[in-house]
Design an enzyme around this catalytic site. Structure first.
Site, PDB file in Angstrom:
ATOM      1  N   GLU A  33       0.740  -1.205  -0.032  1.00 40.81           N
ATOM      2  CA  GLU A  33       0.094  -0.131  -0.123  1.00 40.81           C
ATOM      3  C   GLU A  33       0.677   1.328   0.058  1.00 40.81           C
ATOM      4  OE1 GLU A  33      -0.648   1.979   3.083  1.00 40.81           O
ATOM      5  OE2 GLU A  33      -0.502   0.688   4.875  1.00 40.81           O
ATOM      6  N   LYS A  94      -6.224  10.485   0.537  1.00 42.92           N
ATOM      7  CA  LYS A  94      -5.924   9.091   1.011  1.00 42.92           C
ATOM      8  C   LYS A  94      -7.110   8.504   0.133  1.00 42.92           C
ATOM      9  CE  LYS A  94      -5.120   8.326   5.122  1.00 42.92           C
ATOM     10  NZ  LYS A  94      -5.250   8.195   6.776  1.00 42.92           N
ATOM     11  N   VAL A 114      -5.398   0.267   2.917  1.00 38.76           N
ATOM     12  CA  VAL A 114      -5.194  -1.442   2.739  1.00 38.76           C
ATOM     13  C   VAL A 114      -6.540  -1.698   1.775  1.00 38.76           C
ATOM     14  CG1 VAL A 114      -5.840  -3.222   4.061  1.00 38.76           C
ATOM     15  CG2 VAL A 114      -4.288  -1.413   5.068  1.00 38.76           C
ATOM     16  N   ASP A 146     -18.516   3.720  13.658  1.00 41.87           N
ATOM     17  CA  ASP A 146     -17.127   4.334  12.806  1.00 41.87           C
ATOM     18  C   ASP A 146     -16.477   2.888  12.883  1.00 41.87           C
ATOM     19  OD1 ASP A 146     -14.754   5.252  11.829  1.00 41.87           O
ATOM     20  OD2 ASP A 146     -14.697   6.558  13.465  1.00 41.87           O
ATOM     21  N   SER A 148     -13.673   0.888  10.009  1.00 42.04           N
ATOM     22  CA  SER A 148     -12.774   1.086   8.631  1.00 42.04           C
ATOM     23  C   SER A 148     -13.277   0.311   7.665  1.00 42.04           C
ATOM     24  CB  SER A 148     -11.404   0.596   8.860  1.00 42.04           C
ATOM     25  OG  SER A 148     -10.519   0.257   7.896  1.00 42.04           O
ATOM     26  N   ALA A 149     -13.403   0.799   6.453  1.00 51.09           N
ATOM     27  CA  ALA A 149     -13.552   0.141   5.095  1.00 51.09           C
ATOM     28  C   ALA A 149     -12.806  -1.122   5.047  1.00 51.09           C
ATOM     29  CB  ALA A 149     -13.794   0.843   4.077  1.00 51.09           C
ATOM     30  N   ASP A 150     -11.678  -1.195   5.351  1.00 52.42           N
ATOM     31  CA  ASP A 150     -10.865  -2.524   5.322  1.00 52.42           C
ATOM     32  C   ASP A 150     -11.575  -3.612   5.751  1.00 52.42           C
ATOM     33  OD1 ASP A 150      -8.766  -0.217   5.091  1.00 52.42           O
ATOM     34  OD2 ASP A 150      -7.597  -0.924   6.695  1.00 52.42           O
ATOM     35  N   LYS A 167      -4.357  -1.416  14.376  1.00 51.86           N
ATOM     36  CA  LYS A 167      -3.713  -0.388  15.320  1.00 51.86           C
ATOM     37  C   LYS A 167      -4.413  -0.332  16.640  1.00 51.86           C
ATOM     38  CE  LYS A 167      -2.814   2.636  11.247  1.00 51.86           C
ATOM     39  NZ  LYS A 167      -3.406   1.718   9.956  1.00 51.86           N
TER      40      LYS A 167
END
Length: 312
Positions: A33, A94, A114, A146, A148-150, A167
């Site tokens: 990435e 981003k 990612v 909330d 992540s779209a990951d 993380k």
């Protein structure tokens, strides 16, 4: 910046000649990435890290495919000049999966997350990817939603992804629960303790482990044999002698979360806020751990890519 109607969009995706040839010949390729370079590190260190990662991949016998968006075109296999451009241009955005059509239509430069990297790598035929830390469920997501779209992207993208867990600023327990719900297999590399990015052990246990690149490749092959579409996540912990001191990590995390709350930082702004707080509060030690994590994942990812290619 142009608007979406002023000119026809550029070609949506370009795969480099080197990556195209390697894939056609069945040689190992590792996707990398670019947000760690465009948004995670200052230049010129970001350039050095990006080029060094590619050299690590080559030394292991694989072809690197750093992925990013240049002038609206998603590039699978950035050139050294393109890597430098994404590290130094002042208006790099981003780019996650949802942002890909916007970036293409508006001719933007972007570092891919990612999610976007995995999506583009899979479309190009690349089967293995490395990153530092994975996105996940944020603290307080029960109220903010909330996430992540990951996670949903990896649930429908059959790639093998090497990371050092998620993380540690995120809600790790909730993230592991979501991955289970999404049917994404998570295995530790040489451990059944889930890593916490800056630290080797997040405090959570994994059900399974693999102990070699060949076992990881066999797991990916078994996923494919079952016709499943989710990624396989290989959680690779940082060496304990390289990790951030766990006590310092806990203190800094508590202070960072309190500072974010006091400043009213929420949504997509909270991750860069917390990571920057960590770097300043630890005198740069967290950044060095971050880079150690990334180097280890790139090296392991290259070895897994070689093992995957060897299976055919």
């Amino acid at each position: 910046m142009t608007d979406a109607t002023s000119a026809p969009p550029p070609s949506a995706v370009r795969v480099s000649d080197e990556v195209t040839a390697a894939l056609a010949e069945g040689r190992p390729v590792l996707a990398l990435e670019s947000t760690i370079l465009s948004h995670g590190l200052p230049a010129p260190r970001s350039i050095e890290v990006g080029l060094a990662a590619e050299e690590t991949v080559r030394a292991a016998g694989a072809v690197p495919a750093t992925i990013g968006v240049v002038g609206g075109t998603a590039v699978v296999g950035l050139s050294p000049g393109e890597i430098e451009h994404l590290c130094t241009a002042g208006d790099v955005v981003k780019v996650s999966v949802r942002d890909l059509p916007v970036a293409t239509a508006l001719g933007l430069d972007g570092g891919t997350t990612v999610a976007a990297t995995a999506w583009l790598a899979h479309r190009a035929g690349i089967r293995v990817m490395s990153t530092g830390g994975l996105g996940g469920v944020h603290r307080g997501a029960g109220e903010t939603f909330d996430e992540s779209a990951d996670l949903p992207t990896l649930a429908r993208t059959p790639i093998t992804l090497v990371s050092a867990g998620v993380k540690s600023i995120l809600d790790i327990r909730a993230t592991l629960e979501r991955l289970e719900t999404l049917n994404v297999p998570v295995v530790g590399y040489g451990t059944t303790r889930y890593p916490g990015f800056y630290v080797a052990d997040s405090g959570f246990r994994l059900d399974y482990r693999v102990d070699s690149p060949e076992q990881a490749a066999a797991l990916a092959a078994a996923r494919d044999a079952h016709g499943l579409e989710a990624a396989v996540l290989v959680a690779n912990p940082v060496a304990t002698h390289r990790q951030l001191d766990p006590a310092l990590h806990e203190r800094t995390l508590a202070d960072a979360l309190a500072a974010a709350d006091a400043a009213g930082v929420t949504g997509h702004d909270i991750t860069p806020f917390l990571l920057d707080f960590f770097q300043r509060a630890t005198g740069g030690a967290s950044l060095e751990v971050n880079l150690e994590v990334y180097r280890g994942n790139v090296e392991l990812g290259a070895r897994i890519a070689v093992a995957v290619a060897a299976r055919g």
